[in-house]
Motif scaffolding. Structure first.
Motif, mmCIF file in Angstrom:
data_model
loop_
_atom_site.group_PDB
_atom_site.id
_atom_site.type_symbol
_atom_site.label_atom_id
_atom_site.label_comp_id
_atom_site.label_asym_id
_atom_site.label_seq_id
_atom_site.Cartn_x
_atom_site.Cartn_y
_atom_site.Cartn_z
ATOM 1 N N VAL A 158 7.435 1.681 1.681
ATOM 2 C CA VAL A 158 6.652 2.053 2.863
ATOM 3 C C VAL A 158 6.313 0.812 3.687
ATOM 4 C CG1 VAL A 158 4.450 2.988 3.667
ATOM 5 C CG2 VAL A 158 5.715 4.172 1.873
ATOM 6 N N MET A 159 5.882 -0.246 3.003
ATOM 7 C CA MET A 159 5.546 -1.483 3.719
ATOM 8 C C MET A 159 6.756 -2.058 4.453
ATOM 9 S SD MET A 159 2.561 -2.169 4.035
ATOM 10 C CE MET A 159 2.380 -3.841 4.616
ATOM 11 N N ALA A 160 7.906 -1.974 3.785
ATOM 12 C CA ALA A 160 9.122 -2.519 4.398
ATOM 13 C C ALA A 160 9.397 -1.847 5.741
ATOM 14 C CB ALA A 160 10.307 -2.337 3.449
ATOM 15 N N MET A 161 9.159 -0.523 5.806
ATOM 16 C CA MET A 161 9.370 0.207 7.066
ATOM 17 C C MET A 161 8.261 -0.093 8.073
ATOM 18 S SD MET A 161 12.124 1.750 6.894
ATOM 19 C CE MET A 161 13.133 1.147 5.572
ATOM 20 N N ALA A 162 7.060 -0.342 7.565
ATOM 21 C CA ALA A 162 5.913 -0.565 8.460
ATOM 22 C C ALA A 162 6.040 -1.877 9.237
ATOM 23 C CB ALA A 162 4.604 -0.551 7.673
ATOM 24 N N ILE A 163 6.777 -2.836 8.672
ATOM 25 C CA ILE A 163 6.902 -4.113 9.388
ATOM 26 C C ILE A 163 8.238 -4.239 10.125
ATOM 27 C CG2 ILE A 163 5.293 -5.398 7.921
ATOM 28 C CD1 ILE A 163 7.635 -6.468 6.373
ATOM 29 N N SER A 197 -0.125 12.758 0.128
ATOM 30 C CA SER A 197 0.897 13.336 1.008
ATOM 31 C C SER A 197 2.033 13.994 0.235
ATOM 32 C CB SER A 197 1.509 12.243 1.898
ATOM 33 O OG SER A 197 0.506 11.507 2.533
ATOM 34 N N ASP A 198 2.599 15.032 0.821
ATOM 35 C CA ASP A 198 3.843 15.594 0.297
ATOM 36 C C ASP A 198 5.020 14.823 0.862
ATOM 37 O OD1 ASP A 198 2.749 17.966 -1.095
ATOM 38 O OD2 ASP A 198 2.069 18.467 0.929
ATOM 39 N N ARG A 199 4.810 14.301 2.037
ATOM 40 C CA ARG A 199 5.855 13.582 2.739
ATOM 41 C C ARG A 199 5.180 12.554 3.631
ATOM 42 N NH1 ARG A 199 9.064 15.611 7.183
ATOM 43 N NH2 ARG A 199 7.657 17.385 7.245
ATOM 44 N N LEU A 200 5.877 11.444 3.906
ATOM 45 C CA LEU A 200 5.283 10.410 4.747
ATOM 46 C C LEU A 200 6.239 9.973 5.835
ATOM 47 C CD1 LEU A 200 4.457 9.034 1.537
ATOM 48 C CD2 LEU A 200 2.964 7.989 3.200
ATOM 49 N N TYR A 201 5.670 9.777 7.031
ATOM 50 C CA TYR A 201 6.406 9.079 8.076
ATOM 51 C C TYR A 201 5.796 7.692 8.208
ATOM 52 C CZ TYR A 201 8.322 13.529 9.742
ATOM 53 O OH TYR A 201 8.976 14.728 9.858
ATOM 54 N N VAL A 202 6.631 6.720 8.507
ATOM 55 C CA VAL A 202 6.120 5.375 8.736
ATOM 56 C C VAL A 202 6.405 5.004 10.182
ATOM 57 C CG1 VAL A 202 6.097 2.996 7.926
ATOM 58 C CG2 VAL A 202 6.746 4.834 6.354
ATOM 59 N N MET A 203 5.405 4.415 10.842
ATOM 60 C CA MET A 203 5.566 3.990 12.231
ATOM 61 C C MET A 203 5.482 2.480 12.347
ATOM 62 S SD MET A 203 3.308 6.611 14.544
ATOM 63 C CE MET A 203 3.863 5.944 16.111
ATOM 64 N N SER A 204 6.193 1.943 13.303
ATOM 65 C CA SER A 204 6.063 0.543 13.645
ATOM 66 C C SER A 204 6.352 0.396 15.131
ATOM 67 C CB SER A 204 7.040 -0.291 12.818
ATOM 68 O OG SER A 204 7.031 -1.620 13.265
ATOM 69 N N LEU A 246 -0.249 7.725 -0.403
ATOM 70 C CA LEU A 246 0.708 8.017 -1.475
ATOM 71 C C LEU A 246 0.166 9.098 -2.406
ATOM 72 C CD1 LEU A 246 1.778 4.346 -2.337
ATOM 73 C CD2 LEU A 246 3.122 6.043 -1.094
ATOM 74 N N GLY A 247 -1.158 9.085 -2.604
ATOM 75 C CA GLY A 247 -1.764 10.032 -3.532
ATOM 76 C C GLY A 247 -1.850 11.444 -3.001
ATOM 77 N N GLU A 261 7.695 11.694 -3.763
ATOM 78 C CA GLU A 261 8.207 11.129 -5.012
ATOM 79 C C GLU A 261 9.090 9.892 -4.803
ATOM 80 O OE1 GLU A 261 8.193 14.244 -4.099
ATOM 81 O OE2 GLU A 261 10.146 15.228 -4.287
ATOM 82 N N GLU A 262 9.567 9.711 -3.558
ATOM 83 C CA GLU A 262 10.377 8.507 -3.293
ATOM 84 C C GLU A 262 9.541 7.321 -2.832
ATOM 85 O OE1 GLU A 262 13.852 11.099 -0.991
ATOM 86 O OE2 GLU A 262 12.502 9.762 0.115
ATOM 87 N N ALA A 263 8.343 7.624 -2.314
ATOM 88 C CA ALA A 263 7.578 6.571 -1.631
ATOM 89 C C ALA A 263 6.830 5.684 -2.612
ATOM 90 C CB ALA A 263 6.585 7.213 -0.668
ATOM 91 N N ASN A 264 6.787 4.410 -2.304
ATOM 92 C CA ASN A 264 5.920 3.493 -3.038
ATOM 93 C C ASN A 264 5.469 2.394 -2.078
ATOM 94 O OD1 ASN A 264 7.942 1.376 -2.937
ATOM 95 N ND2 ASN A 264 9.023 2.514 -4.543
ATOM 96 N N GLU A 265 4.575 1.542 -2.559
ATOM 97 C CA GLU A 265 4.000 0.535 -1.660
ATOM 98 C C GLU A 265 5.086 -0.322 -1.021
ATOM 99 O OE1 GLU A 265 0.498 -1.365 -2.421
ATOM 100 O OE2 GLU A 265 -0.393 0.331 -3.514
ATOM 101 N N HIS A 266 6.138 -0.600 -1.785
ATOM 102 C CA HIS A 266 7.151 -1.521 -1.295
ATOM 103 C C HIS A 266 7.983 -0.921 -0.176
ATOM 104 C CE1 HIS A 266 6.270 -4.601 -4.146
ATOM 105 N NE2 HIS A 266 6.268 -3.701 -5.119
#
Ligand code: ATP
Ligand code: MG
Length: 508
Positions: free
Chosen positions: A501-506, A476-483, A473-474, A494-499
């Motif tokens: 991102v985690m929701a997509m990761a699971i 990246s300019d952008r994040l992809y999440v994989m599962s 989060l600190g 600016e949209e990403a937060n722990e919640h």
């Protein structure tokens, strides 16, 4: 008996050209969890090797009082006989042997002149139960993930009747879930009366688990903090570790603009030829020039597999569908060498296995992957080679007396820095970093992040795989999440937060 199980007094240890420990004093209370922290190269591992007899009595100055008696351990076996067991920074199990052979390796159970295998297996099962690892002791170590291997190391320690357990960065290679398990186990061992010394760079874990924290800096003790007496925060530890306050851990990129897309995967689909099944499904990602893109996910989500399949590991990964574009050109790499030539580099997560030539020095390892840039076709420009190696050594603060130091003799974190320098010097268009700051101290992390920022500013694209969400989060300019081998989400920084991102990761 006093309430200290261990007192190390005025310990000094010198290597050629390096004073690793300078009059260190270190006291551990009976039954506590004592965390040992400090910057890369501060002397943590060396202090523990002095304690456990890796550096025998006579090779250091000072004295060690253990269990009320002055001890002069000559070998590891000596210290183990007294219940001092060390688990090293790099796992030391033998992959080709079974769990039970590993657990009793070096202290075999004998029946007369032969090994009592029945007893070995029965006892191993018992030890594995104690660390809550529910597997058959006959399977080979290589078939376990690193998290479980770490548990086998502890089972091995328990089989030696451990009283003082030393863990050197036990969670460095573990993902969140395995780390939590391991910390829980350490707490349970404490309840059973085992004293524990743990070295770690993960400050969150330390504040969660430590009864006492000792900070080393430049081979000297800075302070010991009693966490029960006074609440200790991460920033308290940082202040003592690096000798100054760090109000921001992630340097910001200023006035930053992105260029065109430099790397893209379209419907990238990969099969594991050995297992005969699809492991990556229709992956669509892209990175622009000047951009840092984070790749998030839980353990087993397929991030490292994705990186390796891109990087031309054709024997392990069958590309069954999709396309890859590098700088607009369609590519399919036959080998890692191929990929590097085309401007793609990958820094692996496993520094000891793949990254470095340990018997060679810093200079050699820094320049080896891009020697062409230093030759005039016939000879290598040595002055230039020295300059480059020194520049990197300074930029990311590789701690060593000179660039002629053998990499084998560097501290764990400093080896990792050399590996980063090596691939940064290749100066690829696209750089994939897999767990780049594993085992790196907070201060040095800042230096590495700063260097990453400079690289993207010059137009490089970086894909970063990290199990530390705050880092993703600190930086990246952008994040992809994989599962489960697929992309399940994409976020702007600016949209990403722990919640979310985690929701997509699971998500499955
Ligand atoms: N065998 C050796 N020969 C020469 N120098 C060494 C050797 N082992 C360690 N050193 C040096 O001693 C210093 C302390 O190293 P040590 O491995 O104890 O650091 P550390 O605190 O464990 O760091 P890290 O967090 O990176 O693991 C470093 O400068 C290191 O390069
Ligand atoms: Mg170390």
């Amino acid at each position: 008996m006093n309430d200290y199980i261990l007192e190390m007094n005025s310990i000094s240890k010198t290597f050629p050209g390096v004073k690793a420990l300078n009059n260190v004093s270190f006291k551990v209370k009976r039954g506590e969890i004592h965390c040992l922290v400090g910057e890369n190269g501060a002397g943590k591992s060396t202090l523990m090797k002095v304690l456990s007899g890796v550096y025998p009595h006579g090779e250091y100055l000072g004295d060690i009082v253990y269990n009320g008696r002055t001890q002069q351990f000559k070998t590891i076996a000596d210290s183990e006989k007294n219940g001092v067991v060390i688990i090293y920074q790099e796992l030391a199990l033998i992959p080709e042997l079974s769990l039970y052979e590993n657990i009793y390796f070096g202290h075999e159970i004998m029946k007369g002149k032969v090994i009592d295998w029945n007893e070995t297996i029965v006892n191993s099962r018992e030890m594995l139960k104690k660390v809550k690892l529910d597997v058959n002791p006959s399977i080979k170590v290589k078939n376990l993930g690193v998290g479980h291997q770490q548990l086998v190391e502890i089972a091995k320690a328990l089989s030696k009747d451990v009283k003082l357990l030393i863990l050197d960065e036990p969670t460095a290679a573990l993902h969140e879930h395995d780390s939590q398990n391991l910390l829980k186990l350490i707490k349970q061992l404490k309840e059973q009366g085992v004293t524990c010394i743990m070295i770690s760079h993960k400050l969150k874990e330390i504040t969660a688990i430590a009864d006492t924290i000792t900070v080393l800096r430049d081979g000297a003790t800075i302070c010991s903090l009693d966490c029960q007496e006074q609440h200790t925060t991460e920033s308290d530890i940082i202040k003592h570790m690096v000798g100054r306050e760090m109000d921001h851990i992630y340097p910001k990129r200023k006035n930053h603009e992105f260029g065109e897309i430099s790397f893209e995967l379209k419907d990238w689909t990969v099969e594991d030829p050995i297992k005969g099944r699809e492991i990556l499904h229709n992956i669509n990602i892209n990175v622009r020039k000047g951009e840092i893109v984070g790749l998030q996910g839980l353990m087993g989500a397929g991030r490292t597999e994705l990186a390796l399949s891109i990087f031309g590991n054709t024997t392990k990964y069958n590309i069954t569908g999709g396309e890859m574009f590098l700088s607009g050109k369609k590519q399919m790499f036959r080998s890692p060498k191929d990929a590097i030539k085309s401007g793609l580099a990958y820094v692996s997560e496993d520094r000891k296995g793949k990254g470095l030539v340990l018997i060679q020095d810093i200079k050699f390892n820094t320049t080896i992957a891009n020697l062409e840039s230093l030759t005039d076709g016939q000879t290598i420009n040595e002055n230039e080679e020295i300059r480059i190696a020194n520049d990197f050594k300074n930029a990311i603060n590789i701690k060593a007396p000179s660039i002629e130091q053998k990499v084998r003799n560097l501290s764990g974190g400093n080896q990792q820095k050399v590996q980063l320098a090596k691939w940064m010097f290749v100066n690829p268009n696209v750089l994939i970093l897999d767990e780049p700051t594993r085992g790196i101290d907070v201060g040095a992390k800042f230096e590495i992040y700063t260097l990453m920022n400079e690289l993207v500013k010059k137009g490089m694209s970086i894909i970063m795989i990290t199990s530390e969400l705050p880092e993703a989060l600190g930086m990246s300019d952008r994040l992809y999440v994989m599962s489960e081998g697929a992309i399940t989400g994409e976020f702007l920084a600016e949209e990403a937060n722990e919640h979310n991102v985690m929701a997509m990761a699971i998500k499955s």
